[in-house]
Design an enzyme around this catalytic site. Structure first.
Site, PDB file in Angstrom:
ATOM      1  N   SER A 145      89.948 -15.809 -50.733  1.00 28.33           N
ATOM      2  CA  SER A 145      90.844 -14.584 -50.425  1.00 28.33           C
ATOM      3  C   SER A 145      89.602 -13.614 -50.731  1.00 28.33           C
ATOM      4  O   SER A 145      88.741 -13.947 -51.721  1.00 28.33           O
ATOM      5  CB  SER A 145      91.866 -14.330 -51.509  1.00 28.33           C
ATOM      6  OG  SER A 145      92.279 -12.812 -51.554  1.00 28.33           O
ATOM      7  N   TYR A 165      94.943 -15.657 -60.035  1.00 22.12           N
ATOM      8  CA  TYR A 165      94.739 -15.827 -58.726  1.00 22.12           C
ATOM      9  C   TYR A 165      93.206 -15.566 -58.137  1.00 22.12           C
ATOM     10  O   TYR A 165      92.644 -16.364 -57.207  1.00 22.12           O
ATOM     11  CB  TYR A 165      95.634 -14.694 -57.731  1.00 22.12           C
ATOM     12  CG  TYR A 165      95.534 -14.945 -56.343  1.00 22.12           C
ATOM     13  CD1 TYR A 165      96.162 -15.887 -55.777  1.00 22.12           C
ATOM     14  CD2 TYR A 165      94.815 -13.870 -55.491  1.00 22.12           C
ATOM     15  CE1 TYR A 165      96.376 -15.828 -54.229  1.00 22.12           C
ATOM     16  CE2 TYR A 165      94.842 -14.019 -53.974  1.00 22.12           C
ATOM     17  CZ  TYR A 165      95.870 -15.063 -53.611  1.00 22.12           C
ATOM     18  OH  TYR A 165      95.698 -15.169 -52.137  1.00 22.12           O
ATOM     19  N   ALA A 166      92.647 -14.528 -58.811  1.00 20.12           N
ATOM     20  CA  ALA A 166      91.289 -13.936 -58.210  1.00 20.12           C
ATOM     21  C   ALA A 166      90.307 -15.034 -58.788  1.00 20.12           C
ATOM     22  O   ALA A 166      89.263 -15.559 -58.162  1.00 20.12           O
ATOM     23  CB  ALA A 166      90.710 -12.676 -58.803  1.00 20.12           C
ATOM     24  N   ALA A 167      90.524 -15.686 -59.912  1.00 23.33           N
ATOM     25  CA  ALA A 167      89.729 -16.835 -60.528  1.00 23.33           C
ATOM     26  C   ALA A 167      89.907 -17.975 -59.853  1.00 23.33           C
ATOM     27  O   ALA A 167      88.730 -18.794 -59.460  1.00 23.33           O
ATOM     28  CB  ALA A 167      90.103 -17.191 -62.013  1.00 23.33           C
ATOM     29  N   SER A 168      91.002 -18.149 -58.957  1.00 26.35           N
ATOM     30  CA  SER A 168      91.290 -19.627 -58.273  1.00 26.35           C
ATOM     31  C   SER A 168      90.487 -19.227 -57.038  1.00 26.35           C
ATOM     32  O   SER A 168      90.074 -20.353 -56.534  1.00 26.35           O
ATOM     33  CB  SER A 168      92.735 -19.583 -58.292  1.00 26.35           C
ATOM     34  OG  SER A 168      93.317 -18.853 -57.226  1.00 26.35           O
ATOM     35  N   LYS A 169      90.693 -18.137 -56.583  1.00 24.84           N
ATOM     36  CA  LYS A 169      89.871 -17.868 -55.173  1.00 24.84           C
ATOM     37  C   LYS A 169      88.400 -17.884 -55.261  1.00 24.84           C
ATOM     38  O   LYS A 169      87.545 -18.184 -54.293  1.00 24.84           O
ATOM     39  CB  LYS A 169      90.519 -16.653 -54.681  1.00 24.84           C
ATOM     40  CG  LYS A 169      92.164 -16.774 -54.221  1.00 24.84           C
ATOM     41  CD  LYS A 169      92.486 -17.858 -53.420  1.00 24.84           C
ATOM     42  CE  LYS A 169      93.646 -17.996 -52.853  1.00 24.84           C
ATOM     43  NZ  LYS A 169      93.977 -18.947 -51.978  1.00 24.84           N
ATOM     44  N   ASN A 208      95.110 -24.766 -47.749  1.00 24.24           N
ATOM     45  CA  ASN A 208      95.647 -23.532 -47.432  1.00 24.24           C
ATOM     46  C   ASN A 208      96.519 -23.150 -48.515  1.00 24.24           C
ATOM     47  O   ASN A 208      96.703 -21.980 -48.816  1.00 24.24           O
ATOM     48  CB  ASN A 208      96.216 -23.212 -46.159  1.00 24.24           C
ATOM     49  CG  ASN A 208      97.108 -22.317 -45.903  1.00 24.24           C
ATOM     50  OD1 ASN A 208      96.808 -20.835 -46.027  1.00 24.24           O
ATOM     51  ND2 ASN A 208      98.462 -22.697 -46.101  1.00 24.24           N
ATOM     52  N   VAL A 266     100.672 -30.153 -53.924  1.00 23.57           N
ATOM     53  CA  VAL A 266      98.927 -30.260 -53.835  1.00 23.57           C
ATOM     54  C   VAL A 266      98.290 -30.663 -54.909  1.00 23.57           C
ATOM     55  O   VAL A 266      97.031 -31.116 -55.340  1.00 23.57           O
ATOM     56  CB  VAL A 266      97.921 -29.177 -53.110  1.00 23.57           C
ATOM     57  CG1 VAL A 266      98.674 -29.227 -51.601  1.00 23.57           C
ATOM     58  CG2 VAL A 266      98.551 -27.830 -53.799  1.00 23.57           C
ATOM     59  N   ILE A 300      97.025  -9.853 -45.391  1.00 22.42           N
ATOM     60  CA  ILE A 300      97.707 -10.362 -44.193  1.00 22.42           C
ATOM     61  C   ILE A 300      99.174 -10.457 -44.551  1.00 22.42           C
ATOM     62  O   ILE A 300      99.539 -10.770 -45.643  1.00 22.42           O
ATOM     63  CB  ILE A 300      97.094 -11.853 -44.084  1.00 22.42           C
ATOM     64  CG1 ILE A 300      95.794 -12.157 -44.183  1.00 22.42           C
ATOM     65  CG2 ILE A 300      97.917 -12.559 -42.943  1.00 22.42           C
ATOM     66  CD1 ILE A 300      94.980 -11.423 -42.998  1.00 22.42           C
TER      67      ILE A 300
HETATM   68  N1  LIG Z   1      98.892 -13.259 -47.314  1.00 24.41           N
HETATM   69  C1  LIG Z   1      97.827 -12.887 -47.435  1.00 24.41           C
HETATM   70  O1  LIG Z   1      97.248 -11.498 -47.639  1.00 24.41           O
HETATM   71  C2  LIG Z   1      96.693 -13.661 -48.075  1.00 24.41           C
HETATM   72  C3  LIG Z   1      95.342 -13.068 -48.553  1.00 24.41           C
HETATM   73  C4  LIG Z   1      94.146 -13.762 -48.906  1.00 24.41           C
HETATM   74  C5  LIG Z   1      94.429 -15.154 -49.142  1.00 24.41           C
HETATM   75  N2  LIG Z   1      95.729 -15.787 -48.545  1.00 24.41           N
HETATM   76  C6  LIG Z   1      95.937 -17.247 -49.033  1.00 24.41           C
HETATM   77  O2  LIG Z   1      96.156 -17.901 -47.823  1.00 24.41           O
HETATM   78  C7  LIG Z   1      97.086 -18.963 -48.066  1.00 24.41           C
HETATM   79  C8  LIG Z   1      98.246 -18.886 -47.510  1.00 24.41           C
HETATM   80  O3  LIG Z   1      99.024 -17.846 -47.861  1.00 24.41           O
HETATM   81  P1  LIG Z   1     100.352 -17.265 -47.151  1.00 24.41           P
HETATM   82  O4  LIG Z   1     100.120 -15.730 -47.251  1.00 24.41           O
HETATM   83  O5  LIG Z   1     100.551 -17.753 -45.881  1.00 24.41           O
HETATM   84  O6  LIG Z   1     101.577 -17.543 -48.404  1.00 24.41           O
HETATM   85  P2  LIG Z   1     102.984 -18.064 -48.158  1.00 24.41           P
HETATM   86  O7  LIG Z   1     103.630 -18.131 -49.576  1.00 24.41           O
HETATM   87  O8  LIG Z   1     103.752 -17.548 -46.905  1.00 24.41           O
HETATM   88  O9  LIG Z   1     102.776 -19.809 -47.780  1.00 24.41           O
HETATM   89  C9  LIG Z   1     102.506 -20.630 -48.778  1.00 24.41           C
HETATM   90  C10 LIG Z   1     102.658 -21.960 -48.473  1.00 24.41           C
HETATM   91  O10 LIG Z   1     102.198 -22.820 -49.343  1.00 24.41           O
HETATM   92  C11 LIG Z   1     103.224 -23.825 -49.901  1.00 24.41           C
HETATM   93  N3  LIG Z   1     102.946 -24.277 -51.082  1.00 24.41           N
HETATM   94  C12 LIG Z   1     103.044 -23.462 -52.409  1.00 24.41           C
HETATM   95  N4  LIG Z   1     102.627 -24.150 -53.369  1.00 24.41           N
HETATM   96  C13 LIG Z   1     102.602 -25.563 -52.978  1.00 24.41           C
HETATM   97  C14 LIG Z   1     101.777 -26.733 -53.462  1.00 24.41           C
HETATM   98  N5  LIG Z   1     101.799 -26.736 -54.822  1.00 24.41           N
HETATM   99  N6  LIG Z   1     101.966 -27.705 -52.734  1.00 24.41           N
HETATM  100  C15 LIG Z   1     102.209 -27.877 -51.455  1.00 24.41           C
HETATM  101  N7  LIG Z   1     102.427 -26.719 -50.876  1.00 24.41           N
HETATM  102  C16 LIG Z   1     102.584 -25.338 -51.493  1.00 24.41           C
HETATM  103  C17 LIG Z   1     104.293 -22.795 -49.649  1.00 24.41           C
HETATM  104  O11 LIG Z   1     105.708 -23.690 -49.598  1.00 24.41           O
HETATM  105  C18 LIG Z   1     104.175 -22.203 -48.419  1.00 24.41           C
HETATM  106  O12 LIG Z   1     104.643 -22.840 -47.312  1.00 24.41           O
HETATM  107  C19 LIG Z   1      97.135 -19.012 -49.558  1.00 24.41           C
HETATM  108  O13 LIG Z   1      96.217 -19.779 -50.187  1.00 24.41           O
HETATM  109  C20 LIG Z   1      96.700 -17.469 -50.025  1.00 24.41           C
HETATM  110  O14 LIG Z   1      96.435 -17.346 -51.301  1.00 24.41           O
HETATM  111  C21 LIG Z   1      96.684 -15.072 -48.432  1.00 24.41           C
END
Ligand SMILES: NC(=O)c1ccc[n+]([C@@H]2O[C@H](COP(=O)([O-])OP(=O)(O)OC[C@H]3O[C@@H](n4cnc5c(N)ncnc54)[C@H](O)[C@@H]3O)[C@@H](O)[C@H]2O)c1
Length: 247
Positions: free
Chosen positions: A142, A155-159, A90, A64, A188
């Site tokens: 997030s 991470y926090a700055a990106s979110k 996502n 992405v 999560i």
């Molecule tokens: N798990 C949590 O507690 C939580 C909390 C808040 C926000 N989030 C956000 O939710 C989203 C999903 O999180 P998750 O827990 O399912 O993470 P995860 O690591 O289980 O899954 C992330 C997915 O993104 C893909 N990915 C990573 N880099 C990529 C790239 N450059 N291009 C395309 N795909 C890419 C990975 O291959 C993976 O399939 C993220 O943005 C994360 O920051 C997660």
């Protein structure tokens, strides 16, 4: 089946929250383009959708953070399905450390994937959505983007940046019928959080009023609401899915 005849593109759809979102939108009738940097994982999600819901789904390998790749995936999806109605930004990563120890490359990488990645797909999708005069974009932020977190400055700055992107895009695209909202999940249970030490997980659980970590499906429910017609008067909003952790 509120999303019948809608086409949805979800980034990071190979596992975790992105996969749960892809399955939920497909269950609601959408055709799903599953995008992930891990080609096999994306293909697995698309296959599961075809088998479980007899729905249309294809996978796309894409980093992405690369605008050229994002633009060509969007073009391919529109060529294949004829429209693009829902975009869920996502894909996200973490490279945690305290600021004093954070490698500049880790700062850059997290910003490029989490924030620039969402900009790339938003820019590429906006042409079609504004032309259609309809569309819904959902950015996965997030709660850390609202509160900050020691050890997660990148991470926090990106979110937090994603929230600014959401509100700016919402204002730019509203006159063309395109809505842009964000979901801010709390803690999560996914592969991303499974790497945390047990005591860190316990600390998180202690501050969640509803007394449990969230599931990817909890987040998918909010995304379905924002993606579909039930939220047609919402734009520029951030919905927290965090068990009451931040209020
Ligand atoms: N798990 C949590 O507690 C939580 C909390 C808040 C926000 N989030 C956000 O939710 C989203 C999903 O999180 P998750 O827990 O399912 O993470 P995860 O690591 O289980 O899954 C992330 C997915 O993104 C893909 N990915 C990573 N880099 C990529 C790239 N450059 N291009 C395309 N795909 C890419 C990975 O291959 C993976 O399939 C993220 O943005 C994360 O920051 C997660």
């Amino acid at each position: 089946m509120v999303l019948t005849e809608r086409v949805a593109l979800i980034t990071g759809a190979g596992r975790g929250i992105g996969k749960a979102v892809a399955l939920r939108l497909a269950a609601a009738g959408a055709s799903v383009a599953a995008v992930d940097i891990e080609a096999e994982a994306a293909a697995g999600t698309a296959e599961e959708i075809r088998e479980t819901f007899s729905a249309t789904s294809s996978s796309f390998a894409c980093d992405v953070s690369d605008y050229g790749q994002a633009a060509s995936v969007v073009e391919e999806v529109i060529g294949k399905y004829g429209s693009l109605d829902i975009l869920v930004n996502n894909a996200g990563i973490t490279r945690d450390s305290l600021i004093m120890r954070m490698k500049p490359d880790d700062w850059d990488l997290v910003l490029r994937v989490n924030l620039t990645g969402a900009f790339n797909f938003t820019r590429a999708a906006a042409r079609q959505m504004t032309k259609q005069r309809s569309g819904s974009i959902v950015n996965i932020s997030s709660v850390v983007g609202l509160t900050g977190n020691a050890g997660q400055a990148n991470y926090a700055a990106s979110k937090a940046g994603l929230i600014g992107l959401t509100k700016s895009a919402a204002k730019e695209f509203a006159p063309r019928g395109v809505r842009v909202n964000a979901v801010a999940p709390g803690f999560i249970e996914t592969e991303m959080t499974s790497r945390l030490a047990d005591e860190v997980k316990e600390q998180w659980h202690r501050i969640i009023p509803l007394g449990r970590g969230g599931t990817a499906e909890d987040v998918a429910s909010a995304v379905l609401f924002l993606a579909g017609p039930d939220s047609e008067y919402l734009t520029g909003q951030v919905i927290q899915v965090d068990g009451g952790m931040v209020m």
